[in-house]
Design an enzyme around this catalytic site. Sequence first.
Site, PDB file in Angstrom:
ATOM      1  N   ALA A 109      39.212 -21.348   8.038  1.00  0.00           N
ATOM      2  CA  ALA A 109      39.305 -21.691   6.613  1.00  0.00           C
ATOM      3  C   ALA A 109      37.963 -22.091   6.012  1.00  0.00           C
ATOM      4  O   ALA A 109      37.705 -21.837   4.838  1.00  0.00           O
ATOM      5  CB  ALA A 109      40.319 -22.811   6.419  1.00  0.00           C
ATOM      6  N   GLN A 146      41.185 -16.326  11.262  1.00  0.00           N
ATOM      7  CA  GLN A 146      42.440 -17.042  11.018  1.00  0.00           C
ATOM      8  C   GLN A 146      42.841 -16.932   9.550  1.00  0.00           C
ATOM      9  O   GLN A 146      43.919 -17.378   9.175  1.00  0.00           O
ATOM     10  CB  GLN A 146      42.280 -18.534  11.349  1.00  0.00           C
ATOM     11  N   ASP A 151      43.027 -14.092   3.607  1.00  0.00           N
ATOM     12  CA  ASP A 151      42.601 -13.760   2.245  1.00  0.00           C
ATOM     13  C   ASP A 151      41.975 -12.380   2.093  1.00  0.00           C
ATOM     14  O   ASP A 151      41.745 -11.921   0.970  1.00  0.00           O
ATOM     15  CB  ASP A 151      41.644 -14.841   1.722  1.00  0.00           C
ATOM     16  N   HIS A 156      46.335 -14.221  11.911  1.00  0.00           N
ATOM     17  CA  HIS A 156      47.412 -14.855  11.141  1.00  0.00           C
ATOM     18  C   HIS A 156      47.948 -13.913  10.053  1.00  0.00           C
ATOM     19  O   HIS A 156      48.606 -14.342   9.118  1.00  0.00           O
ATOM     20  CB  HIS A 156      46.944 -16.170  10.518  1.00  0.00           C
ATOM     21  N   CYS A 198      65.406  -0.051   3.949  1.00  0.00           N
ATOM     22  CA  CYS A 198      66.541  -0.485   4.772  1.00  0.00           C
ATOM     23  C   CYS A 198      67.333  -1.639   4.157  1.00  0.00           C
ATOM     24  O   CYS A 198      68.326  -2.080   4.728  1.00  0.00           O
ATOM     25  CB  CYS A 198      66.064  -0.871   6.169  1.00  0.00           C
ATOM     26  N   SER A 232      35.825 -23.001  11.593  1.00  0.00           N
ATOM     27  CA  SER A 232      37.120 -23.293  12.210  1.00  0.00           C
ATOM     28  C   SER A 232      37.034 -24.638  12.895  1.00  0.00           C
ATOM     29  O   SER A 232      36.064 -24.921  13.590  1.00  0.00           O
ATOM     30  CB  SER A 232      37.506 -22.230  13.233  1.00  0.00           C
ATOM     31  N   SER A 233      38.060 -25.448  12.703  1.00  0.00           N
ATOM     32  CA  SER A 233      38.071 -26.744  13.372  1.00  0.00           C
ATOM     33  C   SER A 233      38.504 -26.604  14.832  1.00  0.00           C
ATOM     34  O   SER A 233      38.453 -27.550  15.590  1.00  0.00           O
ATOM     35  CB  SER A 233      38.999 -27.712  12.636  1.00  0.00           C
TER      36      SER A 233
HETATM   37 ZN   LIG Z   1      63.037  -2.250   5.867  1.00  0.00          ZN
END
Ligand SMILES: [Zn+2]
Length: 265
Positions: A26, A103, A106, A121, A167, A205-206
């Site tokens: 972040a 991570q 964006d 992520h 679907c 990053s932490s």
């Molecule tokens: Zn679907």
Amino acid sequence: MSGSADLESLSRMLAGADRVVAFTGAGISTESGIPDFRSPGGIWTRYDPRDFIFDRYVAEPEVRANSWAMRRAFFAANARPNAAHRALARLEAVGPLATIITQNIDGLHQEAGSQHVIEIHGTAREVACIGVHPVGGAPDGCGFVAPHTWAFEQLDAGVDDPGCPDCGGLVKSATISFGQQMPLDAVRRAQAEVAACDLLLVVGSSLQVYPAAALPGEARRYGAQVVIVNDEPTDLDDLAHLVVRGRAGEVLAAAVAGIDSDAPG
Ligand SMILES: [Zn+2]
């Protein structure tokens, strides 16, 4: 910001490496105006963290509505890549940087021009079908994927709860929620990249959550150098060969500029 000796060391290590892997968190995007989730004024002060639990998203239409509202606010902020993103894209273009593992959701690395990005992520820039009733935090979608704007268009057209056109399943931002299984393929690729690099560059990053927290140790085990660039101490600073304290944009821009000027031709 750290002294020029640290910057020179970083620049020298980057120029001398054959295969750099960057790991970003972040902290690299805060300079683009995307708040760290944990910081004051961060996103958790305006939204309920419980709305980001996968099973609740599946169970409750209201949670899905809140989630879309949050995504709209996220994109309305119109964050742009900053000097740190651009420096890493440049480092890839001039040679030593092989891959960015991030991570962040964006998409700013790609927007800055980086070609090889592993998003452990997921990404907020896409939405995906997660199936009609996925259980156990495991998406069970049909494969439908669309740009995030697809969902916003549905909402604008008066569809309260956009569903999969293929679907009829639920559609969700292609990010990893709390309680959702990590994307195993992305994590395996990230681990393979770390095992194959000779310099792991950790930025913003932490290093407090897994699998991020395990990567510096793995890099060292495979014989790589580890550099941590962060504006505050991390739990793993002792593992690093070099720690550069400062804003990611300033540090990386300066370090990569040093490489550019040394580049042949
Ligand atoms: Zn679907």
